[in-house]
Design a protein around this motif. Sequence first.
Motif, PDB file in Angstrom:
ATOM      1  N   MET A  45       0.388  -1.523  -0.032  1.00 41.57           N
ATOM      2  CA  MET A  45       0.011   0.427  -0.222  1.00 41.57           C
ATOM      3  C   MET A  45       0.658   1.352  -0.078  1.00 41.57           C
ATOM      4  O   MET A  45       0.210   1.859  -0.039  1.00 41.57           O
ATOM      5  CB  MET A  45      -0.912   0.223   1.164  1.00 41.57           C
ATOM      6  N   ASP A  46       2.127   0.764  -0.174  1.00 45.67           N
ATOM      7  CA  ASP A  46       3.413   2.444   0.144  1.00 45.67           C
ATOM      8  C   ASP A  46       2.648   3.391   1.029  1.00 45.67           C
ATOM      9  O   ASP A  46       2.113   4.582   0.650  1.00 45.67           O
ATOM     10  CB  ASP A  46       3.369   2.996  -1.091  1.00 45.67           C
ATOM     11  N   CYS A  47       2.478   2.716   2.619  1.00 45.07           N
ATOM     12  CA  CYS A  47       1.913   3.349   3.549  1.00 45.07           C
ATOM     13  C   CYS A  47       2.714   4.726   3.934  1.00 45.07           C
ATOM     14  O   CYS A  47       4.146   4.597   3.402  1.00 45.07           O
ATOM     15  CB  CYS A  47       2.323   2.603   4.650  1.00 45.07           C
TER      16      CYS A  47
ATOM     17  N   ILE B  47      11.236  -1.601   1.443  1.00 43.88           N
ATOM     18  CA  ILE B  47      10.612  -2.108   1.305  1.00 43.88           C
ATOM     19  C   ILE B  47       9.770  -1.309   0.268  1.00 43.88           C
ATOM     20  O   ILE B  47       9.584  -2.321  -0.341  1.00 43.88           O
ATOM     21  CB  ILE B  47       9.916  -2.952   2.142  1.00 43.88           C
ATOM     22  N   PRO B  48       8.608  -0.432   0.522  1.00 41.35           N
ATOM     23  CA  PRO B  48       8.155  -0.337  -0.518  1.00 41.35           C
ATOM     24  C   PRO B  48       8.379   0.205  -2.077  1.00 41.35           C
ATOM     25  O   PRO B  48       7.835  -0.398  -3.008  1.00 41.35           O
ATOM     26  CB  PRO B  48       6.775   0.869   0.396  1.00 41.35           C
ATOM     27  N   ASP B  49       9.467   0.673  -1.808  1.00 42.83           N
ATOM     28  CA  ASP B  49       9.939   1.006  -3.435  1.00 42.83           C
ATOM     29  C   ASP B  49      10.201  -0.045  -3.564  1.00 42.83           C
ATOM     30  O   ASP B  49       9.819  -0.289  -5.103  1.00 42.83           O
ATOM     31  CB  ASP B  49      11.461   2.300  -2.988  1.00 42.83           C
ATOM     32  N   TRP B  50      10.577  -0.793  -2.916  1.00 42.28           N
ATOM     33  CA  TRP B  50      11.046  -2.472  -4.151  1.00 42.28           C
ATOM     34  C   TRP B  50       9.887  -3.388  -4.696  1.00 42.28           C
ATOM     35  O   TRP B  50      10.053  -3.591  -5.739  1.00 42.28           O
ATOM     36  CB  TRP B  50      12.298  -2.692  -3.582  1.00 42.28           C
ATOM     37  N   ASN B  51       9.135  -2.709  -3.642  1.00 39.11           N
ATOM     38  CA  ASN B  51       8.360  -3.628  -4.026  1.00 39.11           C
ATOM     39  C   ASN B  51       6.508  -2.777  -4.723  1.00 39.11           C
ATOM     40  O   ASN B  51       6.665  -3.917  -6.343  1.00 39.11           O
ATOM     41  CB  ASN B  51       6.521  -3.492  -2.942  1.00 39.11           C
ATOM     42  N   ASP B  52       7.323  -1.471  -5.043  1.00 38.88           N
ATOM     43  CA  ASP B  52       6.761  -1.011  -6.379  1.00 38.88           C
ATOM     44  C   ASP B  52       7.561  -1.443  -7.667  1.00 38.88           C
ATOM     45  O   ASP B  52       6.941  -2.268  -8.148  1.00 38.88           O
ATOM     46  CB  ASP B  52       6.257   0.571  -5.938  1.00 38.88           C
TER      47      ASP B  52
ATOM     48  N   ALA C 188       5.551  -5.923  11.201  1.00 38.22           N
ATOM     49  CA  ALA C 188       5.013  -4.981  11.434  1.00 38.22           C
ATOM     50  C   ALA C 188       4.387  -4.263  10.244  1.00 38.22           C
ATOM     51  O   ALA C 188       3.391  -3.303   9.887  1.00 38.22           O
ATOM     52  CB  ALA C 188       6.160  -4.148  11.107  1.00 38.22           C
ATOM     53  N   CYS C 189       4.128  -4.874   8.795  1.00 38.21           N
ATOM     54  CA  CYS C 189       3.390  -4.374   7.571  1.00 38.21           C
ATOM     55  C   CYS C 189       2.104  -4.446   8.380  1.00 38.21           C
ATOM     56  O   CYS C 189       0.995  -4.672   9.275  1.00 38.21           O
ATOM     57  CB  CYS C 189       3.053  -5.402   6.665  1.00 38.21           C
ATOM     58  N   THR C 190       1.488  -2.899   7.438  1.00 36.95           N
ATOM     59  CA  THR C 190       0.593  -2.541   7.917  1.00 36.95           C
ATOM     60  C   THR C 190      -0.676  -3.360   7.813  1.00 36.95           C
ATOM     61  O   THR C 190      -1.900  -3.391   7.927  1.00 36.95           O
ATOM     62  CB  THR C 190      -0.323  -0.686   7.423  1.00 36.95           C
TER      63      THR C 190
ATOM     64  N   ALA D   7       0.081 -10.528   5.635  1.00 33.74           N
ATOM     65  CA  ALA D   7       1.192  -8.756   6.057  1.00 33.74           C
ATOM     66  C   ALA D   7       1.769  -8.964   3.678  1.00 33.74           C
ATOM     67  O   ALA D   7       1.356 -10.857   3.340  1.00 33.74           O
ATOM     68  CB  ALA D   7       2.577  -9.118   6.417  1.00 33.74           C
ATOM     69  N   VAL D   8       2.117  -8.002   3.720  1.00 33.23           N
ATOM     70  CA  VAL D   8       3.220  -8.632   1.943  1.00 33.23           C
ATOM     71  C   VAL D   8       3.962  -9.287   2.027  1.00 33.23           C
ATOM     72  O   VAL D   8       5.042  -9.279   3.207  1.00 33.23           O
ATOM     73  CB  VAL D   8       3.240  -6.848   1.606  1.00 33.23           C
ATOM     74  N   GLY D   9       4.059  -9.714   1.272  1.00 33.22           N
ATOM     75  CA  GLY D   9       5.188 -10.803   1.216  1.00 33.22           C
ATOM     76  C   GLY D   9       6.945 -10.669   1.471  1.00 33.22           C
ATOM     77  O   GLY D   9       6.969 -10.781  -0.131  1.00 33.22           O
TER      78      GLY D   9
HETATM   79  S1  SF4 Z   1       3.908  -1.702   5.817  1.00 36.22           S
HETATM   80 FE1  SF4 Z   1       3.389  -3.459   4.097  1.00 36.22          FE
HETATM   81  S2  SF4 Z   1       1.451  -2.186   3.097  1.00 36.22           S
HETATM   82 FE2  SF4 Z   1       2.533  -0.721   4.004  1.00 36.22          FE
HETATM   83  S3  SF4 Z   1       4.403   0.309   2.853  1.00 36.22           S
HETATM   84 FE3  SF4 Z   1       5.697  -1.722   4.168  1.00 36.22          FE
HETATM   85  S4  SF4 Z   1       4.893  -3.715   3.130  1.00 36.22           S
HETATM   86 FE4  SF4 Z   1       3.960  -1.786   1.841  1.00 36.22          FE
END
Ligand code: SF4
Length: 487
Positions: A47-49, A64-69, A104-106, A113-115
């Motif tokens: 969700m790019d929190c 993490i959010p950057d490399w997920n995207d 900790a992932c939202t 959680a995101v994997g």
């Molecule tokens: S807490 Fe979870 S959903 Fe939010 S940015 Fe990190 S991986 Fe993405």
Amino acid sequence: MGKPTGFLEYQRLSEAYAPVAERLKTYKEFVLRLTDEQAAVQGARCMDCGIPFCNNGCPVNNIIPDWNDLVFRGQWRQALETLHSTNNFPEFTGRICPAPCEAACTLNINSDAVGIKSIEHAIIDKAWEEGWVQPRPAAVKTGKKVAVVGSGPAGLATAQQLARAGHDVTVFEKSSRIGGLLRYGIPDFKMEKGLIDRRVAQMEAEGVSFRTGVLVGSETVPAGIVNDAKEFISAEALKKDFDAVVLAAGSEVPRDLPVPGRELAGVHFALEFLIPQNKANAGDGPNPISAEGKHVVVIGGGDTGSDCVGTSNRHGAVGVTQFELLPMPPEQENKSLTWPYWPVKLRTSSSHEEGCERDFAVATKEFIGENGKVKALKAVRLEWKDGKMVEVPGSEFEVKADLVLFAMGFTNPLGSLLDAFGVTKDARGNAKATTDGVGCYATSAEKVFAAGDVRRGQSLVVWAIREGRQCAREVDQFLMGSTVLPR
Ligand code: SF4
Ligand SMILES: Cc1cc2nc3c(=O)[nH]c(=O)nc-3n(C[C@H](O)[C@H](O)[C@H](O)COP(=O)(O)OP(=O)(O)OC[C@H]3O[C@@H](n4cnc5c(N)ncnc54)[C@H](O)[C@@H]3O)c2cc1C
């Protein structure tokens, strides 16, 4: 965030495992990494929190959010750059980290959680396959010499960072191979050792020298601790020859259980069983301790215990029982109380799934022998009252045991090593050094630093990498008066 509705549309997909019957036949890894397409879908769940709790929950603060995207968008090379900017060895953590980032992932509050770990695994393994991971030697050499004692993840991360800053780094290791517990503690089925070898080759190309079979500081190493050294170097000699010394020697003294029968044959520390197995897998000859056809009892419920379970089953044990002193934790945590922190809950490892009886709130009273060999174990059930354990009267019981493995943790590093360097210890016997402020990671001894388990006590690979990176920055600052290395 490439796909704003990704977390609503897609379910978490965990990495698959090879079937138990198949994986028990070998010591090879059995986790099947996500395909590029699967990883992209998993990246889309992020969700790019605004406040990415994952980033804070991760000890190396992976972005993490950057490399997920980036993975969602198919920009794998940039994803690798982002991953490497905070973590020298994602192929280690992508396999064996317990992933506090995912706790900790939202999304973990009310969904799965995101994997994160599976995406990290996919990025770094693809990067190696594509040839994107290359040596990055320093453009300018400083002429300063640094000795790193210990080649576990803390020592390796320190050495790589310092070599990239232009220093001449030599890593000293008393074992015959590089890697610390990555090499000789953690079994191949969790992490194959070729992964360490290719990093060592990368680091050699970056100018790091490795000297194995060299014991530093203290000439005596107690039983139960790996020591293949054929050469000894004193603390004085090292301090004389190098501009700075980093102790990254781990926390190697295992916790013992001095109950009657401790001296019987067949009662061992976990690493007396796991180290020879890793050596056997590398072609050094058979493990002198065999679990084949035996009733194995593992005492202690953490990672080490779990690795003893998996190794015993691969040997062909008749049965494996694991005892834990603490009561059984809940299967599910109360997320409103625990998130975003690491929750206490029942954790069933892949080794447990392969066959193991777990028993909680049990204390071992005695080992019973026959002809000098352990045959059974006497135990008692416990009740925990106000944080104190109390034996339940009349609850004593016996279990068959031909092999007993102690996996109750490690109490402290080798005190004689710290004494040899004149390093002050903390109350637990670890090297005393702070992690914040001016002079952090510096010990009480001039130009001697400490990082990883030797400083923080037994911990995790990801914490060792963090400390190694941060310590390297402090050493660079100490040597040069300024530094551009990241914390
Ligand atoms: S807490 Fe979870 S959903 Fe939010 S940015 Fe990190 S991986 Fe993405
Ligand atoms: C069986 C087992 C399984 C584990 N599984 C996991 C897991 O799944 N995930 C996870 O995150 N963590 C796991 N851990 C913990 C993790 O391995 C450690 O926290 C981590 O390796 C610590 O890194 P380090 O570099 O500080 O020390 P180490 O990895 O212990 O390395 C220290 C090195 O220093 C060398 N050394 C010590 N003294 C000297 C000397 N005087 N001269 C020369 N060399 C010396 C030692 O031989 C050793 O190679 C596990 C630990 C064990 C024992």
